[in-house]
Design a protein around this motif. Sequence first.
Motif, PDB file in Angstrom:
ATOM      1  N   THR A  43      -7.810 -11.052  -0.368  1.00 48.84           N
ATOM      2  CA  THR A  43      -8.043 -10.198  -1.525  1.00 48.84           C
ATOM      3  C   THR A  43      -7.085  -9.014  -1.508  1.00 48.84           C
ATOM      4  O   THR A  43      -6.420  -8.742  -0.505  1.00 48.84           O
ATOM      5  CB  THR A  43      -9.479  -9.661  -1.515  1.00 48.84           C
ATOM      6  OG1 THR A  43      -9.636  -8.790  -0.371  1.00 48.84           O
ATOM      7  CG2 THR A  43     -10.505 -10.789  -1.443  1.00 48.84           C
ATOM      8  N   ASN A  44      -7.064  -8.292  -2.623  1.00 46.58           N
ATOM      9  CA  ASN A  44      -6.283  -7.061  -2.664  1.00 46.58           C
ATOM     10  C   ASN A  44      -6.736  -6.104  -1.567  1.00 46.58           C
ATOM     11  O   ASN A  44      -5.915  -5.438  -0.919  1.00 46.58           O
ATOM     12  CB  ASN A  44      -6.434  -6.388  -4.028  1.00 46.58           C
ATOM     13  CG  ASN A  44      -5.682  -7.120  -5.128  1.00 46.58           C
ATOM     14  OD1 ASN A  44      -5.238  -8.258  -4.952  1.00 46.58           O
ATOM     15  ND2 ASN A  44      -5.545  -6.477  -6.274  1.00 46.58           N
ATOM     16  N   GLU A  45      -8.036  -6.031  -1.342  1.00 45.82           N
ATOM     17  CA  GLU A  45      -8.568  -5.157  -0.301  1.00 45.82           C
ATOM     18  C   GLU A  45      -8.078  -5.593   1.084  1.00 45.82           C
ATOM     19  O   GLU A  45      -7.819  -4.754   1.950  1.00 45.82           O
ATOM     20  CB  GLU A  45     -10.098  -5.149  -0.354  1.00 45.82           C
ATOM     21  CG  GLU A  45     -10.669  -4.280  -1.470  1.00 45.82           C
ATOM     22  CD  GLU A  45     -10.375  -2.798  -1.273  1.00 45.82           C
ATOM     23  OE1 GLU A  45     -10.363  -2.336  -0.107  1.00 45.82           O
ATOM     24  OE2 GLU A  45     -10.148  -2.095  -2.281  1.00 45.82           O
ATOM     25  N   ASP A  46      -7.957  -6.892   1.290  1.00 44.84           N
ATOM     26  CA  ASP A  46      -7.442  -7.381   2.574  1.00 44.84           C
ATOM     27  C   ASP A  46      -6.008  -6.917   2.793  1.00 44.84           C
ATOM     28  O   ASP A  46      -5.613  -6.578   3.914  1.00 44.84           O
ATOM     29  CB  ASP A  46      -7.500  -8.912   2.627  1.00 44.84           C
ATOM     30  CG  ASP A  46      -8.910  -9.452   2.733  1.00 44.84           C
ATOM     31  OD1 ASP A  46      -9.786  -8.756   3.283  1.00 44.84           O
ATOM     32  OD2 ASP A  46      -9.144 -10.579   2.248  1.00 44.84           O
ATOM     33  N   TYR A  47      -5.220  -6.928   1.710  1.00 42.87           N
ATOM     34  CA  TYR A  47      -3.830  -6.497   1.824  1.00 42.87           C
ATOM     35  C   TYR A  47      -3.765  -5.012   2.154  1.00 42.87           C
ATOM     36  O   TYR A  47      -2.984  -4.578   3.016  1.00 42.87           O
ATOM     37  CB  TYR A  47      -3.094  -6.795   0.528  1.00 42.87           C
ATOM     38  CG  TYR A  47      -1.594  -6.605   0.593  1.00 42.87           C
ATOM     39  CD1 TYR A  47      -0.829  -7.188   1.596  1.00 42.87           C
ATOM     40  CD2 TYR A  47      -0.932  -5.843  -0.373  1.00 42.87           C
ATOM     41  CE1 TYR A  47       0.542  -7.020   1.650  1.00 42.87           C
ATOM     42  CE2 TYR A  47       0.441  -5.666  -0.326  1.00 42.87           C
ATOM     43  CZ  TYR A  47       1.171  -6.261   0.686  1.00 42.87           C
ATOM     44  OH  TYR A  47       2.534  -6.083   0.737  1.00 42.87           O
ATOM     45  N   LYS A  48      -4.600  -4.240   1.497  1.00 41.45           N
ATOM     46  CA  LYS A  48      -4.654  -2.810   1.779  1.00 41.45           C
ATOM     47  C   LYS A  48      -5.121  -2.567   3.223  1.00 41.45           C
ATOM     48  O   LYS A  48      -4.621  -1.669   3.907  1.00 41.45           O
ATOM     49  CB  LYS A  48      -5.579  -2.117   0.784  1.00 41.45           C
ATOM     50  CG  LYS A  48      -5.571  -0.610   0.881  1.00 41.45           C
ATOM     51  CD  LYS A  48      -6.125   0.059  -0.360  1.00 41.45           C
ATOM     52  CE  LYS A  48      -7.615  -0.076  -0.459  1.00 41.45           C
ATOM     53  NZ  LYS A  48      -8.173   0.806  -1.528  1.00 41.45           N
ATOM     54  N   ARG A  49      -6.042  -3.392   3.681  1.00 41.50           N
ATOM     55  CA  ARG A  49      -6.535  -3.274   5.059  1.00 41.50           C
ATOM     56  C   ARG A  49      -5.432  -3.620   6.063  1.00 41.50           C
ATOM     57  O   ARG A  49      -5.333  -2.994   7.126  1.00 41.50           O
ATOM     58  CB  ARG A  49      -7.751  -4.189   5.240  1.00 41.50           C
ATOM     59  CG  ARG A  49      -8.425  -4.123   6.594  1.00 41.50           C
ATOM     60  CD  ARG A  49      -9.835  -4.713   6.528  1.00 41.50           C
ATOM     61  NE  ARG A  49      -9.838  -6.062   6.003  1.00 41.50           N
ATOM     62  CZ  ARG A  49      -9.741  -7.160   6.759  1.00 41.50           C
ATOM     63  NH1 ARG A  49      -9.630  -7.044   8.076  1.00 41.50           N
ATOM     64  NH2 ARG A  49      -9.768  -8.363   6.219  1.00 41.50           N
ATOM     65  N   LEU A  50      -4.599  -4.611   5.733  1.00 45.80           N
ATOM     66  CA  LEU A  50      -3.467  -4.937   6.598  1.00 45.80           C
ATOM     67  C   LEU A  50      -2.565  -3.725   6.766  1.00 45.80           C
ATOM     68  O   LEU A  50      -2.166  -3.381   7.889  1.00 45.80           O
ATOM     69  CB  LEU A  50      -2.678  -6.110   6.014  1.00 45.80           C
ATOM     70  CG  LEU A  50      -1.329  -6.415   6.685  1.00 45.80           C
ATOM     71  CD1 LEU A  50      -1.520  -6.798   8.155  1.00 45.80           C
ATOM     72  CD2 LEU A  50      -0.580  -7.511   5.929  1.00 45.80           C
ATOM     73  N   ALA A  51      -2.219  -3.065   5.665  1.00 43.80           N
ATOM     74  CA  ALA A  51      -1.363  -1.879   5.745  1.00 43.80           C
ATOM     75  C   ALA A  51      -2.025  -0.799   6.585  1.00 43.80           C
ATOM     76  O   ALA A  51      -1.375  -0.161   7.433  1.00 43.80           O
ATOM     77  CB  ALA A  51      -1.060  -1.354   4.348  1.00 43.80           C
ATOM     78  N   SER A  52      -3.311  -0.590   6.388  1.00 44.22           N
ATOM     79  CA  SER A  52      -4.036   0.440   7.135  1.00 44.22           C
ATOM     80  C   SER A  52      -4.039   0.138   8.626  1.00 44.22           C
ATOM     81  O   SER A  52      -3.790   1.026   9.458  1.00 44.22           O
ATOM     82  CB  SER A  52      -5.470   0.546   6.607  1.00 44.22           C
ATOM     83  OG  SER A  52      -6.219   1.471   7.366  1.00 44.22           O
ATOM     84  N   GLU A  53      -4.306  -1.117   8.990  1.00 42.68           N
ATOM     85  CA  GLU A  53      -4.331  -1.489  10.403  1.00 42.68           C
ATOM     86  C   GLU A  53      -2.942  -1.367  11.025  1.00 42.68           C
ATOM     87  O   GLU A  53      -2.803  -0.983  12.191  1.00 42.68           O
ATOM     88  CB  GLU A  53      -4.863  -2.913  10.559  1.00 42.68           C
ATOM     89  CG  GLU A  53      -6.334  -3.077  10.205  1.00 42.68           C
ATOM     90  CD  GLU A  53      -7.241  -2.217  11.079  1.00 42.68           C
ATOM     91  OE1 GLU A  53      -6.992  -2.144  12.301  1.00 42.68           O
ATOM     92  OE2 GLU A  53      -8.181  -1.602  10.533  1.00 42.68           O
ATOM     93  N   MET A  54      -1.915  -1.685  10.256  1.00 44.15           N
ATOM     94  CA  MET A  54      -0.558  -1.542  10.768  1.00 44.15           C
ATOM     95  C   MET A  54      -0.205  -0.078  10.994  1.00 44.15           C
ATOM     96  O   MET A  54       0.409   0.280  12.005  1.00 44.15           O
ATOM     97  CB  MET A  54       0.437  -2.197   9.810  1.00 44.15           C
ATOM     98  CG  MET A  54       0.316  -3.706   9.743  1.00 44.15           C
ATOM     99  SD  MET A  54       1.628  -4.460   8.766  1.00 44.15           S
ATOM    100  CE  MET A  54       3.050  -4.155   9.816  1.00 44.15           C
ATOM    101  N   HIS A  55      -0.594   0.769  10.055  1.00 44.37           N
ATOM    102  CA  HIS A  55      -0.281   2.193  10.190  1.00 44.37           C
ATOM    103  C   HIS A  55      -0.976   2.802  11.404  1.00 44.37           C
ATOM    104  O   HIS A  55      -0.436   3.727  12.033  1.00 44.37           O
ATOM    105  CB  HIS A  55      -0.653   2.932   8.911  1.00 44.37           C
ATOM    106  CG  HIS A  55       0.199   2.551   7.749  1.00 44.37           C
ATOM    107  ND1 HIS A  55      -0.193   2.732   6.441  1.00 44.37           N
ATOM    108  CD2 HIS A  55       1.433   1.980   7.689  1.00 44.37           C
ATOM    109  CE1 HIS A  55       0.758   2.295   5.639  1.00 44.37           C
ATOM    110  NE2 HIS A  55       1.750   1.830   6.380  1.00 44.37           N
TER     111      HIS A  55
END
Length: 618
Positions: A210-222
């Motif tokens: 989902t879009n939220e999963d993509y945002k979560r990927l960025a957050s976890e990477m940061h």
Amino acid sequence: MKNIVLVLCSCLLFSITYGQIDKIEPPFWWSGMHLDQLQLVCYGKDISKYDIQIEGLTITEVKKTENPNYVFVTIDTKGVQPTTFSIDFKENNNTVFSQPYELKQRRENSKDRKGFDSSDVMYLIMPDRFANGDSKNDSHPDTVEKADRSNPGGRHGGDLQGVIDHLDYLKDLGATALWSTPLLEDNEPVYSYHTYAQSDLYKIDPRYGTNEDYKRLASEMHKQDMKLIMDYVTNHWGSKHWMIQDLPTKDWIHQWPEGFRRSNYRMTTQFDKNAAQVDAKGCMDGWFDTTMPDMNQSNPLLLNYITQNAIWWIEYADLDGFRVDTYSYNDKDGIAQWTKAIMEEYPNFNIVGEVWMHNQAQIAYWQKDSKIGAINGFNSYLPSVMDFTLHDALMVVFDEDEGAWDKGMIRAYENFTNDFLYPDINNILLFAGNHDTNRINEIYQGDIDKYKMAMTLVFTTRGIPQIYYGDEIGMLGNRDKKGDGDIRRDFPGGWEGDQQNAFLPTDQNIGRTKDQEAFHSFTKKVLNWRKNASAIHNGQLLQFIPFDNVYVYFRYNKEQTIMVIINNSTKDQNINVNRFKEGIQAFKTGTDIITDNNIDITEDFNIQAKKSMILELK
């Protein structure tokens, strides 16, 4: 560019007697953006017949097209605080229906986000082939193609959760940035894992998450000090995109009398002053494939649409960069406006464009502030381009055992002699392979010494290195003989039930084999050292003409000097330190970060055949 497109999108909101609004894109926007003119694109059956009012905001333009199902409404958002407002659709002064719309609060310091640069190492994945973290979304009722892991050209089930699950692996390897090939919905009936024929520009393909999963990927990477780069496609969409199914304007895409004409792919016609117009049009307006309509960036509505969409994803997902597919096939003035608008919104962002050409001057034409582009009054505003000429050399050089006038390590040397053509040489993306090329280890038949020499060069010369997933464990793949699926094999261990898991070290029962570990340990060692090697990040390059197929160069700044030696011959070679005094200067020893050996550089020393050294001088 002052106008941004806001397209009203993606779920059925109202069904009414006199009309309906079917789509609103994006689903929201933000207050305080640099682009303060917002162009709302309302879509629904005969929606253009309505008058539109927005209480408390100024409408500066209402634009209708030949398709009555669209209306473009520009509003001024300058100085407007975060709020939810009502878009009223009226007939005979009566409100027929209303649509709420939200301007959100931006992240603090969002404008000042810092993009990827030469201190980074970019790891490229094909998400469908990397790891399957959620088997429940392998197929989805909203998309046509279903998972079939037995089909090399089919969907295999890799997803965003699989990437998130293995961020520790990427961090441990030494990667600092992740470039994933496109993740937006691609609803083509076949080959949709490729995801370059997108059907919805505001929606992650549900088979990835989902879009939220993509945002979560960025957050976890940061959280792990890593950066996320989106693969953005401006040149073409997929044939199943809802706007392609009901074009806002006929010239939204490039049309041909016969219905379809494939591009001639001759990008030189973009700047060749002698080019016939029919050939230039045949390149820029031709389609990549029957399923990939060619978008017309000279149409201001389309240009606004993709500009706003790109900015929306940066702001929404908190992205750190774009890689832009087939950059040089776009209308060059339109894509320059697109790039400029993004960089004005985020001055420290970074965008690398795919300019697949085989001449440094022709590639350099596309980098921001190029003097070559300026000859005919063009500036792309594109910060970074890809070093395809170095890739050309890397595909052959390490099979050329005997140095010659134009063979062997002289190919690398000559590539760098043309660095003066680029306005910003450190902002060049370097690679030994990607998702469109034969695997580097296929080219060199799994020879680890040749891999080490190739990657020593990529990891230590000027620019931003990129590594293709699986190269670090020696993965093979030949697209010429077996098709694209062969260079996009599943990463072993990414799927439950895999007999071997290359995410795990050799000492695990099903971990990497000894051969895989040899590739991995070299890559990990060099990349983790590189993280703190300032001379590699921003130092000068000093190179010496290769003799006996031995290439020597230095990377240096005030804090550090690195001496790199690549012996591409089949014989051990003597390194005459007097010849390299210009780089060695007063240094006495060098620690080879590959082997940890200390080398006395006050006297001549040997380097073994088909080996490389990375000496940190002391």
